[in-house]
Design a protein around this motif. Structure first.
Motif, mmCIF file in Angstrom:
data_model
loop_
_atom_site.group_PDB
_atom_site.id
_atom_site.type_symbol
_atom_site.label_atom_id
_atom_site.label_comp_id
_atom_site.label_asym_id
_atom_site.label_seq_id
_atom_site.Cartn_x
_atom_site.Cartn_y
_atom_site.Cartn_z
ATOM 1 N N GLU A 165 0.840 -1.199 0.000
ATOM 2 C CA GLU A 165 0.000 0.000 0.000
ATOM 3 C C GLU A 165 0.871 1.242 0.000
ATOM 4 O O GLU A 165 1.820 1.346 0.770
ATOM 5 C CB GLU A 165 -0.914 -0.011 1.224
ATOM 6 N N GLU B 211 0.822 5.799 -0.820
ATOM 7 C CA GLU B 211 -0.003 7.006 -0.925
ATOM 8 C C GLU B 211 0.606 7.957 -1.939
ATOM 9 O O GLU B 211 1.820 8.173 -1.950
ATOM 10 C CB GLU B 211 -0.124 7.694 0.436
ATOM 11 N N GLN C 65 -4.082 10.135 -1.960
ATOM 12 C CA GLN C 65 -4.900 8.988 -2.328
ATOM 13 C C GLN C 65 -4.129 7.693 -2.038
ATOM 14 O O GLN C 65 -2.908 7.633 -2.199
ATOM 15 C CB GLN C 65 -5.260 9.036 -3.808
ATOM 16 N N THR C 66 -4.859 6.652 -1.643
ATOM 17 C CA THR C 66 -4.249 5.370 -1.321
ATOM 18 C C THR C 66 -4.360 4.414 -2.505
ATOM 19 O O THR C 66 -5.438 4.272 -3.098
ATOM 20 C CB THR C 66 -4.922 4.735 -0.089
ATOM 21 N N PHE C 67 -3.251 3.777 -2.815
ATOM 22 C CA PHE C 67 -3.208 2.803 -3.904
ATOM 23 C C PHE C 67 -2.558 1.516 -3.380
ATOM 24 O O PHE C 67 -1.662 1.556 -2.548
ATOM 25 C CB PHE C 67 -2.406 3.340 -5.089
ATOM 26 N N TYR D 172 -4.639 -1.042 -7.475
ATOM 27 C CA TYR D 172 -6.006 -0.789 -7.013
ATOM 28 C C TYR D 172 -6.076 0.591 -6.375
ATOM 29 O O TYR D 172 -5.337 0.897 -5.437
ATOM 30 C CB TYR D 172 -6.422 -1.853 -5.999
ATOM 31 N N TRP D 173 -6.952 1.423 -6.909
ATOM 32 C CA TRP D 173 -7.189 2.773 -6.385
ATOM 33 C C TRP D 173 -8.295 2.660 -5.341
ATOM 34 O O TRP D 173 -9.467 2.486 -5.667
ATOM 35 C CB TRP D 173 -7.589 3.686 -7.525
ATOM 36 N N LYS E 227 -11.439 5.087 -5.310
ATOM 37 C CA LYS E 227 -12.338 4.923 -6.459
ATOM 38 C C LYS E 227 -12.837 3.479 -6.598
ATOM 39 O O LYS E 227 -13.648 3.198 -7.484
ATOM 40 C CB LYS E 227 -11.628 5.334 -7.755
ATOM 41 N N PHE F 233 -5.477 12.985 -11.401
ATOM 42 C CA PHE F 233 -4.669 11.879 -11.890
ATOM 43 C C PHE F 233 -4.979 11.652 -13.369
ATOM 44 O O PHE F 233 -6.150 11.587 -13.760
ATOM 45 C CB PHE F 233 -4.947 10.602 -11.094
#
Length: 214
Positions: free
Chosen positions: A4, A6, A10-12, A21-22, A25, A132
Motif C-alpha cells: 500500500e 499514498e 490517495q491510497t493505492f 487498485y485505487w 475509487k 490523476f
C-alpha cells in the motif's frame, strides 16, 4: 502479495500481478494485458503452451475476487493484435465479471471499436480523474500525476559473484508511475533508477520497494 502506498493524498495498492487498485475509487488499473498474444504467436509457429492462453484470464479472476472492485480501467494494449479465438474468452470473462470496464487506447488496440461497443466498453484516449491522468503512453503533465503503461518496466538487480536478476516493476518518478505489463510473455524494458525514482519490484510472492540502483 500487495504493498500500500499514498500518492497526493490517495491510497493505492500495488499487487504482485502488476495491477494497481485505487482504494478511493474502488477501481482496478491494469496495463498491457496483451490478450490474444499467445494465440497470435502460436499461429505463427511459436512453441508457446496452449494452456498459457487461460493464464491471463485466471489472474484477472483472482484480482477481481481479491479486491472486489466496482470498475476496471485497462491502460492500453488490452488485446495484442487482430481478432483471434482469445476474443471469445474475453467476451466470456466480461460477461461473468459484470463490472464497468473502461479502455484507454494503446498502440496495440486495433480491434474494431464496434466489438468493444457490443461489450459496453468505452474507449478513450486518456482519462483525467481527480488530478490523476490515466493514459497508455508515459508522460508528465503539469497539474496531474500520471498512471501509464506501454514500456513494460523492469529493473536489473545485481548480487555477489556477478549475479544478475531482471524483475518487472512499478516504476515511479516524481510525477508519474508506469505500470508493469500484466500479460504473460510480454517482455520488459530495463529502467535506470535516478535519485528521485522508486521501483516497486514484483516477485511471485510480494512487491518490494527499491529506491536506488543495486
Amino acid at each position: 502479495m500487495t504493498l500500500e502506498i499514498e500518492i497526493n493524498g490517495q491510497t493505492f495498492v500495488l499487487h504482485n500481478s502488476g495491477a494497481l487498485y485505487w482504494v478511493g475509487k474502488k477501481m482496478l488499473l491494469i496495463s498491457d494485458a496483451h490478450l490474444g498474444k499467445i494465440s497470435h504467436f502460436r499461429k505463427h509457429g511459436s512453441a508457446l503452451p496452449a494452456k498459457a492462453i487461460f493464464m491471463n484470464f485466471s489472474r484477472l479472476d483472482e484480482l477481481v475476487a481479491y479486491f472486489v472492485p466496482e470498475k476496471i480501467c485497462f491502460l492500453g494494449d488490452l488485446f495484442h493484435s487482430a481478432l483471434n479465438k482469445e476474443w471469445h474468452f474475453f467476451e466470456e470473462w466480461v460477461a461473468r465479471t459484470a463490472l464497468p470496464i473502461i479502455l484507454i487506447a494503446g498502440n496495440h488496440d486495433i480491434v474494431s471499436p464496434q466489438k468493444y461497443e457490443e461489450l459496453h466498453i468505452p474507449i478513450v484516449s486518456e482519462w483525467l480523474l481527480d488530478g490523476f491522468l490515466l493514459t497508455h503512453f508515459p508522460e508528465e503533465r503539469e497539474g496531474a500525476f500520471t498512471f501509464s503503461g506501454h514500456i513494460h518496466p523492469s529493473v536489473m538487480l545485481t548480487g555477489q559473484g556477478r549475479q544478475f536478476l531482471k524483475l518487472p516493476c512499478f516504476f515511479r518518478s516524481r510525477e508519474q508511475m508506469i505500470l508493469p505489463a500484466f500479460g504473460e510473455f510480454t517482455g520488459t524494458s530495463v529502467m535506470e533508477l535516478k535519485p528521485d525514482d522508486v521501483a516497486y519490484v514484483i516477485t511471485k510472492e510480494e512487491v518490494i520497494k527499491i529506491s536506488k540502483a543495486l
